[in-house]
Enzyme design. Sequence first.
Site, PDB file in Angstrom:
ATOM      1  N   GLU A 162      -3.780   0.036   7.950  1.00  0.00           N
ATOM      2  CA  GLU A 162      -2.691   0.393   8.819  1.00  0.00           C
ATOM      3  C   GLU A 162      -2.705  -0.147  10.307  1.00  0.00           C
ATOM      4  O   GLU A 162      -3.618  -0.281  10.611  1.00  0.00           O
ATOM      5  CB  GLU A 162      -2.413   1.739   8.949  1.00  0.00           C
ATOM      6  CG  GLU A 162      -2.061   2.605   7.777  1.00  0.00           C
ATOM      7  CD  GLU A 162      -1.842   4.062   7.911  1.00  0.00           C
ATOM      8  OE1 GLU A 162      -1.605   4.497   9.094  1.00  0.00           O
ATOM      9  OE2 GLU A 162      -2.012   4.929   6.970  1.00  0.00           O
TER      10      GLU A 162
ATOM     11  N   HIS B 131      -2.861  10.800   0.507  1.00  0.00           N
ATOM     12  CA  HIS B 131      -2.416  10.964   1.855  1.00  0.00           C
ATOM     13  C   HIS B 131      -1.676  12.144   2.347  1.00  0.00           C
ATOM     14  O   HIS B 131      -0.540  12.196   2.292  1.00  0.00           O
ATOM     15  CB  HIS B 131      -1.389   9.593   1.712  1.00  0.00           C
ATOM     16  CG  HIS B 131      -1.023   9.131   3.208  1.00  0.00           C
ATOM     17  ND1 HIS B 131      -1.230   7.434   3.619  1.00  0.00           N
ATOM     18  CD2 HIS B 131      -0.900   9.442   4.424  1.00  0.00           C
ATOM     19  CE1 HIS B 131      -1.275   7.308   4.715  1.00  0.00           C
ATOM     20  NE2 HIS B 131      -0.891   8.463   5.392  1.00  0.00           N
TER      21      HIS B 131
ATOM     22  N   TYR C 253      -4.688   1.784  15.610  1.00  0.00           N
ATOM     23  CA  TYR C 253      -3.442   1.783  16.416  1.00  0.00           C
ATOM     24  C   TYR C 253      -3.798   1.594  17.839  1.00  0.00           C
ATOM     25  O   TYR C 253      -3.099   1.122  18.497  1.00  0.00           O
ATOM     26  CB  TYR C 253      -2.736   3.279  16.222  1.00  0.00           C
ATOM     27  CG  TYR C 253      -2.029   3.352  14.836  1.00  0.00           C
ATOM     28  CD1 TYR C 253      -0.870   2.748  14.671  1.00  0.00           C
ATOM     29  CD2 TYR C 253      -2.672   3.942  14.032  1.00  0.00           C
ATOM     30  CE1 TYR C 253      -0.151   2.945  13.304  1.00  0.00           C
ATOM     31  CE2 TYR C 253      -2.228   4.131  12.473  1.00  0.00           C
ATOM     32  CZ  TYR C 253      -0.920   3.374  12.247  1.00  0.00           C
ATOM     33  OH  TYR C 253      -0.496   3.523  11.060  1.00  0.00           O
TER      34      TYR C 253
ATOM     35  N   ARG D 171       0.852  -1.193  -0.080  1.00  0.00           N
ATOM     36  CA  ARG D 171       0.195  -0.172   0.224  1.00  0.00           C
ATOM     37  C   ARG D 171       0.894   1.317   0.291  1.00  0.00           C
ATOM     38  O   ARG D 171       1.802   1.381   0.777  1.00  0.00           O
ATOM     39  CB  ARG D 171      -0.863  -0.034   1.235  1.00  0.00           C
ATOM     40  CG  ARG D 171      -1.840   1.236   1.445  1.00  0.00           C
ATOM     41  CD  ARG D 171      -2.829   1.256   2.412  1.00  0.00           C
ATOM     42  NE  ARG D 171      -3.431   2.598   2.568  1.00  0.00           N
ATOM     43  CZ  ARG D 171      -3.320   3.406   3.502  1.00  0.00           C
ATOM     44  NH1 ARG D 171      -2.753   3.127   4.563  1.00  0.00           N
ATOM     45  NH2 ARG D 171      -3.942   4.558   3.494  1.00  0.00           N
TER      46      ARG D 171
ATOM     47  N   ASN E 149      -7.691   1.778   9.717  1.00  0.00           N
ATOM     48  CA  ASN E 149      -6.353   2.171  10.372  1.00  0.00           C
ATOM     49  C   ASN E 149      -6.693   2.098  11.790  1.00  0.00           C
ATOM     50  O   ASN E 149      -7.547   2.688  12.061  1.00  0.00           O
ATOM     51  CB  ASN E 149      -5.591   3.502   9.924  1.00  0.00           C
ATOM     52  CG  ASN E 149      -5.271   3.600   8.335  1.00  0.00           C
ATOM     53  OD1 ASN E 149      -5.307   2.625   7.808  1.00  0.00           O
ATOM     54  ND2 ASN E 149      -4.793   4.812   7.898  1.00  0.00           N
TER      55      ASN E 149
ATOM     56  N   GLU F 210      -7.527   8.859   5.906  1.00  0.00           N
ATOM     57  CA  GLU F 210      -7.831   9.280   7.262  1.00  0.00           C
ATOM     58  C   GLU F 210      -8.513  10.917   7.172  1.00  0.00           C
ATOM     59  O   GLU F 210      -7.730  11.691   7.592  1.00  0.00           O
ATOM     60  CB  GLU F 210      -6.597   9.239   8.083  1.00  0.00           C
ATOM     61  CG  GLU F 210      -6.200   7.902   8.497  1.00  0.00           C
ATOM     62  CD  GLU F 210      -5.031   7.927   9.744  1.00  0.00           C
ATOM     63  OE1 GLU F 210      -4.599   8.862  10.074  1.00  0.00           O
ATOM     64  OE2 GLU F 210      -4.681   6.756  10.016  1.00  0.00           O
TER      65      GLU F 210
HETATM   66  C1  FCB Z   1      -1.558   7.352  10.419  1.00  0.00           C
HETATM   67  C2  FCB Z   1      -1.220   8.010   9.246  1.00  0.00           C
HETATM   68  C3  FCB Z   1       0.268   7.440   8.899  1.00  0.00           C
HETATM   69  C4  FCB Z   1       1.143   7.225  10.018  1.00  0.00           C
HETATM   70  C5  FCB Z   1       0.865   6.623  11.197  1.00  0.00           C
HETATM   71  C6  FCB Z   1       1.508   6.441  12.206  1.00  0.00           C
HETATM   72  O1  FCB Z   1      -2.506   8.430  11.064  1.00  0.00           O
HETATM   73  O2  FCB Z   1      -1.931   7.485   8.047  1.00  0.00           O
HETATM   74  O3  FCB Z   1       0.596   8.249   7.624  1.00  0.00           O
HETATM   75  O4  FCB Z   1       1.511   8.573  10.227  1.00  0.00           O
HETATM   76  O5  FCB Z   1      -0.600   7.233  11.446  1.00  0.00           O
END
Ligand code: FCB
Length: 450
Positions: free
Chosen positions: A353, A122, A295, A78, A293, A167
């Site tokens: 992500e 992006h 985290y 990607r 995405n 995002e």
């Molecule tokens: C996300 C972004 C990516 C990177 C990660 C850690 O928000 O899409 O570009 O910065 O966080």
Amino acid sequence: MNETTDFPRGFLWGAATSAYQVEGEPLADGAGPSIWHRFAHTPGRTHGGETGDVACEQYRRYPEDIRLMRELGLNAYRFSIAWGRVLPQGTGAVNARGVAHYDRLVDALLEAGLTPSVTLYHWDLPAALDDRGGWLNPDVAEWFGEYAALMYRTLGDRVALWATLNEPWVVMDGGYLNGGLAPGHRNVFEAPIVAHNLLRAHAAGVEAFRASGATGAVGLVVNLEPKYPATQEPADLAATARADAYMNRYFLDPVFYGRYPEELAEIFGEAWPEWPAAELERIRQPVDFVGVNYYTRAVVVDDAAALPLRAGRVRQPRHAYTEMDWEVYPPGLEDTLRWVRDRYGEVPLYVTENGAAFYDPPTAEGDVVEDPLRVAYLREHLRAVRRALAAGVDVRGYFAWSLLDNYEWSHGYSKRFGIVHVDFETQRRTVKRSARFYAAVIASGGAALG
Ligand code: FCB
């Protein structure tokens, strides 16, 4: 059920990057500067004044990075296209050399057996468009549609997955409300307008795709972060609903239901306009997939001082946190994938992500960098994906963020997310243990997750 074999056939095992974060040479071959080029070169905006001028030099080194991905056994990559490389002014004259770069990249990926997954936006808007109002100008939807159509025309016969935006929430919140990201505005009245224009641009990108005859699938990528109330007090529950509406439903509700979550009017108050019904109808269009995405999560409390949301997050004692100060919370990924299915229906999902910044030394000794925390992060999150699959969620792929240590926006090079280490003095790539682990998971079809 055999827990070790339930990643479906054809599952995409990938890694992700974005143009400004890895390419370097942002002005090469006739490219126009982006808002990130400008922002990073403005004193005081980024960690140590660091910029994406060099980054990972992937603009030239992509053959090496593709070899690396092939060695690891990945079957997808990607990446994003820098709008200003192909349209230096954002619209109008096409820069053939910029287009040729992505054309070569896609061919090289296919030759190596890697499925290209393209993100059109992006975060690197052409600066020339920012000079015309950028995401605040309603014309941005048609500018984006023109750019998207160009890319479908050029690469549409070879690219499997197209994401319109990465995002959009971060573009709005970081770019126009908190100002930590380009273009660095801090204006509560601008934020909802930008969000709406992002959605209109997404719609224009989907329409252009349908009209193009391209063979792949089109969708959008959102950052989702499940919100859990800190207590069952009504004020905390209401704050949790606001935080959830703001980050998780702001973009998906309009795309799937043609309406904004009602909490947004309360959050933005007098900054919240009336939206034309016809525009919301246009925004509501079937997408072929949603990219998620993921985290971290947030544990939410009511906080009258935190405007405009009036919600804060509580740190979890004794829980692990990454270098970004994000809590490591793998169950949140399963919860999130299930939540998307439950709320929006049976749409194919990709984890576009997922990853973690942990400290790694700037220079790698030997031929592998030991990163046990990242190995654990990857293992636990992939297990969460497997649980979501077992619960019937249609997850079609997983992309580790990131293939390489890279330019982490306003944090510069201080946060290392790569499964491959980059020595920014020499550009030497060294695999980390997490990459080896990921390779073993892929080779075993998931069995190595245990
Ligand atoms: C996300 C972004 C990516 C990177 C990660 C850690 O928000 O899409 O570009 O910065 O966080």
